[in-house]
Scaffold this active site. Sequence first.
Site, PDB file in Angstrom:
ATOM      1  N   LEU A   1      -9.752   6.227  -0.114  1.00 51.11           N
ATOM      2  CA  LEU A   1      -8.551   5.468  -0.478  1.00 51.11           C
ATOM      3  C   LEU A   1      -8.201   4.441   0.598  1.00 51.11           C
ATOM      4  CD1 LEU A   1      -5.848   6.592   1.257  1.00 51.11           C
ATOM      5  CD2 LEU A   1      -6.209   8.531  -0.249  1.00 51.11           C
TER       6      LEU A   1
ATOM      7  N   GLY B   1      -8.363  -4.313  10.934  1.00 49.93           N
ATOM      8  CA  GLY B   1      -7.543  -3.408  11.747  1.00 49.93           C
ATOM      9  C   GLY B   1      -7.339  -2.117  10.976  1.00 49.93           C
TER      10      GLY B   1
ATOM     11  N   CYS C   1      -8.717   3.070  10.203  1.00 54.31           N
ATOM     12  CA  CYS C   1     -10.036   3.561   9.778  1.00 54.31           C
ATOM     13  C   CYS C   1     -11.214   2.755  10.328  1.00 54.31           C
ATOM     14  CB  CYS C   1     -10.091   3.600   8.256  1.00 54.31           C
ATOM     15  SG  CYS C   1      -8.720   4.516   7.557  1.00 54.31           S
TER      16      CYS C   1
ATOM     17  N   LYS D   1     -11.776   2.747  14.154  1.00 58.03           N
ATOM     18  CA  LYS D   1     -12.110   4.100  14.625  1.00 58.03           C
ATOM     19  C   LYS D   1     -13.500   4.528  14.112  1.00 58.03           C
ATOM     20  CE  LYS D   1     -10.006   7.404  12.115  1.00 58.03           C
ATOM     21  NZ  LYS D   1     -10.854   8.329  11.387  1.00 58.03           N
TER      22      LYS D   1
HETATM   23  C1  UGA Z   1     -10.438   1.572   4.520  1.00 61.38           C
HETATM   24  C2  UGA Z   1     -11.449   1.600   3.360  1.00 61.38           C
HETATM   25  O1  UGA Z   1     -11.357   0.360   2.619  1.00 61.38           O
HETATM   26  C3  UGA Z   1     -11.198   2.778   2.436  1.00 61.38           C
HETATM   27  O2  UGA Z   1     -12.199   2.835   1.423  1.00 61.38           O
HETATM   28  C4  UGA Z   1     -11.243   4.079   3.277  1.00 61.38           C
HETATM   29  O3  UGA Z   1     -11.000   5.222   2.479  1.00 61.38           O
HETATM   30  C5  UGA Z   1     -10.192   3.984   4.369  1.00 61.38           C
HETATM   31  O4  UGA Z   1     -10.477   2.845   5.201  1.00 61.38           O
HETATM   32  C6  UGA Z   1     -10.225   5.272   5.182  1.00 61.38           C
HETATM   33  O5  UGA Z   1     -11.245   5.553   5.794  1.00 61.38           O
HETATM   34  O6  UGA Z   1      -9.265   6.051   5.118  1.00 61.38           O
HETATM   35  P1  UGA Z   1      -7.916   0.706   4.838  1.00 61.38           P
HETATM   36  O7  UGA Z   1      -8.158   0.868   6.291  1.00 61.38           O
HETATM   37  O8  UGA Z   1      -6.688   1.274   4.255  1.00 61.38           O
HETATM   38  O9  UGA Z   1      -9.132   1.340   3.987  1.00 61.38           O
HETATM   39  O10 UGA Z   1      -7.863  -0.842   4.520  1.00 61.38           O
HETATM   40  P2  UGA Z   1      -8.839  -1.987   3.980  1.00 61.38           P
HETATM   41  O11 UGA Z   1      -8.265  -2.567   2.768  1.00 61.38           O
HETATM   42  O12 UGA Z   1     -10.224  -1.545   3.904  1.00 61.38           O
HETATM   43  O13 UGA Z   1      -8.682  -3.070   5.144  1.00 61.38           O
HETATM   44  C7  UGA Z   1      -9.067  -2.788   6.476  1.00 61.38           C
HETATM   45  C8  UGA Z   1      -8.952  -4.031   7.318  1.00 61.38           C
HETATM   46  O14 UGA Z   1      -9.939  -4.992   6.951  1.00 61.38           O
HETATM   47  C9  UGA Z   1      -7.613  -4.762   7.202  1.00 61.38           C
HETATM   48  O15 UGA Z   1      -7.175  -5.134   8.479  1.00 61.38           O
HETATM   49  C10 UGA Z   1      -7.912  -5.994   6.372  1.00 61.38           C
HETATM   50  O16 UGA Z   1      -7.082  -7.079   6.655  1.00 61.38           O
HETATM   51  C11 UGA Z   1      -9.348  -6.283   6.782  1.00 61.38           C
HETATM   52  N1  UGA Z   1     -10.104  -7.029   5.754  1.00 61.38           N
HETATM   53  C12 UGA Z   1     -10.382  -6.467   4.560  1.00 61.38           C
HETATM   54  C13 UGA Z   1     -10.551  -8.311   6.053  1.00 61.38           C
HETATM   55  O17 UGA Z   1     -10.334  -8.843   7.163  1.00 61.38           O
HETATM   56  N2  UGA Z   1     -11.279  -8.987   5.108  1.00 61.38           N
HETATM   57  C14 UGA Z   1     -11.557  -8.456   3.895  1.00 61.38           C
HETATM   58  O18 UGA Z   1     -12.236  -9.135   3.081  1.00 61.38           O
HETATM   59  C15 UGA Z   1     -11.101  -7.160   3.601  1.00 61.38           C
END
Ligand code: UGA
Length: 436
Positions: free
Chosen positions: A153, A257, A260, A263
């Site tokens: 998620l 950031g 998840c 880390k």
């Molecule tokens: C992430 C994964 O997407 C989930 O599938 C996973 O379950 C979760 O970690 C976890 O291990 O619990 P999350 O950290 O909530 O989810 O957020 P994301 O939507 O993946 O975004 C993470 C970071 O990447 C954010 O800072 C976002 O701004 C950045 N991001 C995302 C980008 O810079 N570019 C993108 O195209 C997508």
Amino acid sequence: MNLVVAGTGYVGLVTGICLAYKGNNVACIDIDEDKINCLQKGMIPIYEPGLEEIFMNTRIKGKLNFSTDYVNAYKNADAIFIGVGTPEKHDGSANLKYVYEVCDKIADTVEKDCLIIVKSTVPIGTNDKIEKYILKNLKHKVNIEVASNPEFLSQGTAVKDTINAKRIVFGVKSSRAEMILREIYRKFDLPIVVTDLKSAEMIKYASNDFLALKISFINEIANLCELVGANIEDVAKGMGYDTRIGGKFLKAGVGYGGSCFPKDTKALHWLACDNGYEIKTIKAAIEVNELQRYKLLKLARERFSTLNNIEISVLGATFKPNTDDLRESPAVDNIKKLLLCNAKISVYDPVGGENLKKVFKDDINIASSIDECIKNSELVFIFTEWDEIKNYNIDNYIKYMRTPIIFDGRNCYDLKILKDKRLEYYSIGRQPVINL
Ligand code: UGA
């Protein structure tokens, strides 16, 4: 079946509520009394769109309860989910302290056969170790077995990601464990991948790290686009139509950031090193992300001879939109560096204000609107692409700021709209607009 979820953080709470919503009887356990009191009163301690709605629905049906009384809960459980945090240690490895604290309690209290299901993200091999550890410390003569059921998620879309997950992974050692997990997820009607324990643990790390790698890759392409005069938005669009690549996670910006990706990339890198292997792609992703985070700050330092006493506005502080979470947020790290430069900082975030106050106390001004935040400022940084920021009237920057100079770390605005405006605008992977 009596299900117990240990831990009411993001993972535990969303899992518990969604499992109950799908018809299971669930007890959510936490040692944090304030959190449990809050949940017992029907309040959710995190900001997560859609969660409150299904929480209310489930509470009414009496399928869900919250307690700090783990003894009673574990004693009668048929299955216990472990959903506690595995934060990063100083060396980058995963800290399993909270997982083992739950294991101790389980070993002390279970009085009937029970499946222990690990949701927390744990290094490969941990589930085997946990099983041996609990078996060694069991107080009562019962059968326990450990299974892995990693979660995928994302914050901000956690409910949708759980209820309509792309897949569910069961890492199991026996058909009995598989049968119990299938029974728990019977109403989800989603693709299920059944593997051994270690493969399930690896699926979780490899999935997160692949996405982190994809982001770092597009950020490097963006940096090159700036140098050669290409436009990253068009490049990503053109790439994304190829289903082998896919359009998601190709959004260039100031890096990833959250709790998840930073880390989990470090943990996999650490795990590889520990096994005598260097996982070069992930090592590069970590390095690229670190540099990308401060890219705009570096640019601003070049643009202004000094940031000392400059009035700076920061729009967006959470690590991504639709969450109040500031963990590993590029905004927070940049604000810390700006404070060291002696800048005067005003920040606006639609929901992150309270958490910002806890981190920065009176060192920054927390504005209650974008208008208020940018009034009289000399430059604006954008770190999170909230809709409110993306939909903000560009002319207001010109109207309210002393000098409308914008450093947009999330490419919120269309260059075509900006091209004739009297402002300076720098973004990621695109040519700057300099009309001042
Ligand atoms: C992430 C994964 O997407 C989930 O599938 C996973 O379950 C979760 O970690 C976890 O291990 O619990 P999350 O950290 O909530 O989810 O957020 P994301 O939507 O993946 O975004 C993470 C970071 O990447 C954010 O800072 C976002 O701004 C950045 N991001 C995302 C980008 O810079 N570019 C993108 O195209 C997508």
